[in-house]
Structures are given as C-alpha cells and as structure tokens.
Design a protein around this motif. Sequence first.
Motif, PDB file in Angstrom:
ATOM      1  N   TRP A   1       0.857  -1.175   0.000  1.00 49.47           N
ATOM      2  CA  TRP A   1       0.000   0.000   0.000  1.00 49.47           C
ATOM      3  C   TRP A   1       0.893   1.224   0.000  1.00 49.47           C
ATOM      4  O   TRP A   1       1.676   1.439   0.926  1.00 49.47           O
ATOM      5  CB  TRP A   1      -0.907   0.000   1.223  1.00 49.47           C
ATOM      6  N   THR A   2       0.801   2.027  -1.043  1.00 50.29           N
ATOM      7  CA  THR A   2       1.696   3.170  -1.204  1.00 50.29           C
ATOM      8  C   THR A   2       1.024   4.495  -0.858  1.00 50.29           C
ATOM      9  O   THR A   2       1.596   5.562  -1.062  1.00 50.29           O
ATOM     10  CB  THR A   2       2.210   3.244  -2.651  1.00 50.29           C
ATOM     11  N   GLY A   3      -0.199   4.432  -0.328  1.00 47.61           N
ATOM     12  CA  GLY A   3      -0.921   5.648  -0.006  1.00 47.61           C
ATOM     13  C   GLY A   3      -0.511   6.249   1.323  1.00 47.61           C
ATOM     14  O   GLY A   3       0.378   5.747   2.020  1.00 47.61           O
ATOM     15  N   LYS A   4      -1.173   7.322   1.678  1.00 48.31           N
ATOM     16  CA  LYS A   4      -0.898   8.020   2.926  1.00 48.31           C
ATOM     17  C   LYS A   4      -2.202   8.371   3.612  1.00 48.31           C
ATOM     18  O   LYS A   4      -3.199   8.696   2.960  1.00 48.31           O
ATOM     19  CB  LYS A   4      -0.088   9.301   2.675  1.00 48.31           C
ATOM     20  N   VAL A   5      -2.179   8.300   4.938  1.00 48.86           N
ATOM     21  CA  VAL A   5      -3.319   8.778   5.703  1.00 48.86           C
ATOM     22  C   VAL A   5      -3.392  10.294   5.508  1.00 48.86           C
ATOM     23  O   VAL A   5      -2.356  10.972   5.548  1.00 48.86           O
ATOM     24  CB  VAL A   5      -3.160   8.424   7.195  1.00 48.86           C
ATOM     25  N   PRO A   6      -4.578  10.849   5.280  1.00 48.09           N
ATOM     26  CA  PRO A   6      -4.678  12.296   5.075  1.00 48.09           C
ATOM     27  C   PRO A   6      -3.971  13.092   6.158  1.00 48.09           C
ATOM     28  O   PRO A   6      -4.034  12.755   7.337  1.00 48.09           O
ATOM     29  CB  PRO A   6      -6.193  12.540   5.102  1.00 48.09           C
ATOM     30  N   ALA A   7      -3.286  14.161   5.738  1.00 46.80           N
ATOM     31  CA  ALA A   7      -2.503  14.967   6.677  1.00 46.80           C
ATOM     32  C   ALA A   7      -3.359  15.519   7.809  1.00 46.80           C
ATOM     33  O   ALA A   7      -2.917  15.601   8.958  1.00 46.80           O
ATOM     34  CB  ALA A   7      -1.827  16.115   5.930  1.00 46.80           C
ATOM     35  N   ALA A   8      -4.617  15.863   7.511  1.00 45.30           N
ATOM     36  CA  ALA A   8      -5.491  16.407   8.550  1.00 45.30           C
ATOM     37  C   ALA A   8      -5.726  15.395   9.649  1.00 45.30           C
ATOM     38  O   ALA A   8      -5.774  15.737  10.835  1.00 45.30           O
ATOM     39  CB  ALA A   8      -6.820  16.844   7.931  1.00 45.30           C
ATOM     40  N   VAL A   9      -5.872  14.122   9.258  1.00 47.51           N
ATOM     41  CA  VAL A   9      -6.080  13.060  10.252  1.00 47.51           C
ATOM     42  C   VAL A   9      -4.813  12.859  11.072  1.00 47.51           C
ATOM     43  O   VAL A   9      -4.855  12.716  12.298  1.00 47.51           O
ATOM     44  CB  VAL A   9      -6.493  11.749   9.563  1.00 47.51           C
ATOM     45  N   THR A  10      -3.679  12.841  10.400  1.00 41.48           N
ATOM     46  CA  THR A  10      -2.407  12.646  11.092  1.00 41.48           C
ATOM     47  C   THR A  10      -2.150  13.756  12.103  1.00 41.48           C
ATOM     48  O   THR A  10      -1.741  13.505  13.239  1.00 41.48           O
ATOM     49  CB  THR A  10      -1.254  12.602  10.074  1.00 41.48           C
ATOM     50  N   ILE A  11      -2.407  14.994  11.698  1.00 41.50           N
ATOM     51  CA  ILE A  11      -2.139  16.139  12.572  1.00 41.50           C
ATOM     52  C   ILE A  11      -3.136  16.196  13.725  1.00 41.50           C
ATOM     53  O   ILE A  11      -2.767  16.375  14.890  1.00 41.50           O
ATOM     54  CB  ILE A  11      -2.176  17.441  11.764  1.00 41.50           C
ATOM     55  N   ALA A  12      -4.418  16.029  13.414  1.00 42.41           N
ATOM     56  CA  ALA A  12      -5.451  16.204  14.433  1.00 42.41           C
ATOM     57  C   ALA A  12      -5.517  15.033  15.410  1.00 42.41           C
ATOM     58  O   ALA A  12      -5.702  15.230  16.615  1.00 42.41           O
ATOM     59  CB  ALA A  12      -6.804  16.390  13.757  1.00 42.41           C
ATOM     60  N   LEU A  13      -5.359  13.818  14.911  1.00 45.96           N
ATOM     61  CA  LEU A  13      -5.546  12.649  15.759  1.00 45.96           C
ATOM     62  C   LEU A  13      -4.250  11.916  16.087  1.00 45.96           C
ATOM     63  O   LEU A  13      -4.258  11.005  16.921  1.00 45.96           O
ATOM     64  CB  LEU A  13      -6.516  11.669  15.074  1.00 45.96           C
ATOM     65  N   GLY A  14      -3.175  12.300  15.427  1.00 46.98           N
ATOM     66  CA  GLY A  14      -1.927  11.596  15.682  1.00 46.98           C
ATOM     67  C   GLY A  14      -1.972  10.152  15.250  1.00 46.98           C
ATOM     68  O   GLY A  14      -1.339   9.280  15.845  1.00 46.98           O
ATOM     69  N   THR A  15      -2.720   9.872  14.190  1.00 41.47           N
ATOM     70  CA  THR A  15      -2.901   8.505  13.708  1.00 41.47           C
ATOM     71  C   THR A  15      -2.273   8.364  12.327  1.00 41.47           C
ATOM     72  O   THR A  15      -2.511   9.185  11.446  1.00 41.47           O
ATOM     73  CB  THR A  15      -4.398   8.156  13.630  1.00 41.47           C
ATOM     74  N   ASN A  16      -1.488   7.310  12.138  1.00 40.09           N
ATOM     75  CA  ASN A  16      -0.845   7.113  10.845  1.00 40.09           C
ATOM     76  C   ASN A  16      -0.584   5.634  10.628  1.00 40.09           C
ATOM     77  O   ASN A  16      -0.317   4.887  11.568  1.00 40.09           O
ATOM     78  CB  ASN A  16       0.472   7.887  10.774  1.00 40.09           C
ATOM     79  N   VAL A  17      -0.673   5.223   9.385  1.00 36.17           N
ATOM     80  CA  VAL A  17      -0.369   3.853   8.976  1.00 36.17           C
ATOM     81  C   VAL A  17       0.503   3.943   7.735  1.00 36.17           C
ATOM     82  O   VAL A  17       0.172   4.664   6.795  1.00 36.17           O
ATOM     83  CB  VAL A  17      -1.643   3.046   8.651  1.00 36.17           C
ATOM     84  N   LYS A  18       1.618   3.231   7.705  1.00 35.85           N
ATOM     85  CA  LYS A  18       2.483   3.283   6.535  1.00 35.85           C
ATOM     86  C   LYS A  18       3.312   2.013   6.426  1.00 35.85           C
ATOM     87  O   LYS A  18       3.333   1.183   7.328  1.00 35.85           O
ATOM     88  CB  LYS A  18       3.396   4.504   6.595  1.00 35.85           C
ATOM     89  N   HIS A  19       4.015   1.922   5.293  1.00 29.54           N
ATOM     90  CA  HIS A  19       4.902   0.786   5.028  1.00 29.54           C
ATOM     91  C   HIS A  19       4.165  -0.546   5.153  1.00 29.54           C
ATOM     92  O   HIS A  19       4.649  -1.490   5.768  1.00 29.54           O
ATOM     93  CB  HIS A  19       6.107   0.793   5.986  1.00 29.54           C
ATOM     94  N   ILE A  20       2.963  -0.611   4.559  1.00 29.55           N
ATOM     95  CA  ILE A  20       2.208  -1.862   4.577  1.00 29.55           C
ATOM     96  C   ILE A  20       2.602  -2.692   3.367  1.00 29.55           C
ATOM     97  O   ILE A  20       2.532  -2.223   2.229  1.00 29.55           O
ATOM     98  CB  ILE A  20       0.696  -1.598   4.531  1.00 29.55           C
ATOM     99  N   GLY A  21       3.015  -3.908   3.580  1.00 27.72           N
ATOM    100  CA  GLY A  21       3.375  -4.767   2.471  1.00 27.72           C
ATOM    101  C   GLY A  21       3.344  -6.222   2.871  1.00 27.72           C
ATOM    102  O   GLY A  21       3.472  -6.555   4.055  1.00 27.72           O
ATOM    103  N   ALA A  22       3.127  -7.086   1.893  1.00 25.69           N
ATOM    104  CA  ALA A  22       3.096  -8.524   2.170  1.00 25.69           C
ATOM    105  C   ALA A  22       3.374  -9.288   0.890  1.00 25.69           C
ATOM    106  O   ALA A  22       3.241  -8.765  -0.215  1.00 25.69           O
ATOM    107  CB  ALA A  22       1.741  -8.938   2.741  1.00 25.69           C
ATOM    108  N   LYS A  23       3.772 -10.524   1.042  1.00 23.04           N
ATOM    109  CA  LYS A  23       3.919 -11.413  -0.107  1.00 23.04           C
ATOM    110  C   LYS A  23       3.419 -12.795   0.289  1.00 23.04           C
ATOM    111  O   LYS A  23       3.408 -13.158   1.475  1.00 23.04           O
ATOM    112  CB  LYS A  23       5.382 -11.489  -0.573  1.00 23.04           C
TER     113      LYS A  23
END
Length: 271
Positions: free
Chosen positions: A191-213
């Motif tokens: 998953w190469t997307g990003k959690v919206p910046a507003a969500v990250t700033i306001a709620l301190g919530t982030n998900v990244k570097h999701i990958g699997a094989k």
Amino acid sequence: MKRPLVLLLIGSALEAQTPDATEIMRRVAENVDRAQAARLAWVYDQEVFVRLQRANGKLAREESRQYTVAPTEKGAERKLVKVEGKILEGKKEFTYTEAGYRTKDADIDGGLVNTFAREIMWRRDSLGGMVYWFPLESKNLEKYAFRYEGEERYRDYDVYRISFREKEDDWEGEALIERNEYQPVLVTSAWTGKVPAAVTIALGTNVKHIGAKITYKRFDKDVWFPVETGGEMKLRLLFLYARTIAFSATNRDFRKADVQSSIEFGGEPEK
C-alpha cells in the motif's frame, strides 16, 4: 518504403504474441475460485507468528500459534493446537499460552496480535486468507489494472510476470503466474498511499509501510496451496502508541484426507 513496412509487420506480430495481462489474471481468478473445492481434500498444519516492536525498536510482544486445518462436511475448520506468547514491559517479561490473552481490558497490543494471528493466511471460506490484499478472486478483478511484464523461470515454474495497481486506492504489486495451469506462484503487494494529513495532525494517527507477499506451491494437478506469507506495517495511534507489526505464516505437512469421513476436532474449532 519496404523497410518501414517490414518493421511495421514485425512490430504488429510481436504485439500480437504478447499475452494480455487482464486475460491472464481472469483465467487465474477462475482457477483460484475453483481451487477451493480441491483444497478440501487436504489436511495440513499451519504455523503463525506475530511480533510487535516499539518505536525505539525494542520488543513489546510476540506470539506464535500452531493450527491443524482439516476438511469438514461444510467446508474446512481450523483447530488451535498450541500458543506461545511473550510480553516485555520494561525489564519484566511475561509468558502466556492462551489465544487472545490480554493484560488488561484496554490492551491494544493484545488486540492487534490476536487479530493478525487469526487472519493471516486463513479465511474459513477460502483456505487462504489475505486475499483481500491481492487481486486473485473474480470479484476483485475489476478493481485493478494489469500490465504484462514478461516471462521467466522462477524456481521450478515457467511464469508470466504481471504487475497490478488498484484503480481507486493505492495498492500495487506484482504476480508471478504459472504459464500452463494459470495459477499464482508468488504475489507481492504494498500500500503506497498516505493517511490524510489532517487526520495525522489532528488525531496523531498514521499507517504506513504496509506490504506482504504470499508464495504458492503445486501439490497435484490444478491443486495449489498458499504455503508461506509474510509482511510488515507501521502503526501510530493518538500520539502515544506506535508499533511496527511483523507477521508470517507457513502451511506445511500436507496430506490427503477422505472428505466423506472428515476429521472430527475435539472441542470447538476456530471459525
């Protein structure tokens, strides 16, 4: 005039010989859909491992589970055989042997580990979970765009290499498809997307570097099983909680079973 014409004819011939990626994946999806019934003739063991690391890289919690998967009259069931877990809190170390174990009601680590351990490479109606991360079912094909990348030899298989990208989201990856039976051999996705910046700033919530094989293996004609999977993701919640989640699963010791005399599990099987 002859040379351009010859080049045009050669180019047209080469283009005609290039397999259509969407058609390849359509045939794969049909075979994967049909494979569910064939898999019900097999019993196998499954090992699952989940590890959570803190933001500083230190271990927070890890858990391994052993299952047995067997056919039943209604499909397939999975029995939990063994659980081994470890929790580190400062210099204190705790161990446990119970699935779903929590140190307190609001135990985020416990909830995450239990969710991943239950869902990795398992979905009761498909005998091969995490398919929602990969375009391997007919109902998911329209969500993806495919591209033919070539042919090669991978381990013991002659394969097509197909790249894919989700049209309305940010999942993308690559699939190696066996050329004769049109079955997946290796599929990677991220998953190469990003959690919206507003969500990250306001709620301190982030998900990244999701990958699997996920790796598949042939056990009989048109009978392929997922045998190994692994992946990682980073999670941060409400500024105070951050974890790197690593997960893996292995299916092994496959043996034929008589579906008519299905194996009876002692106790309540896992759904």
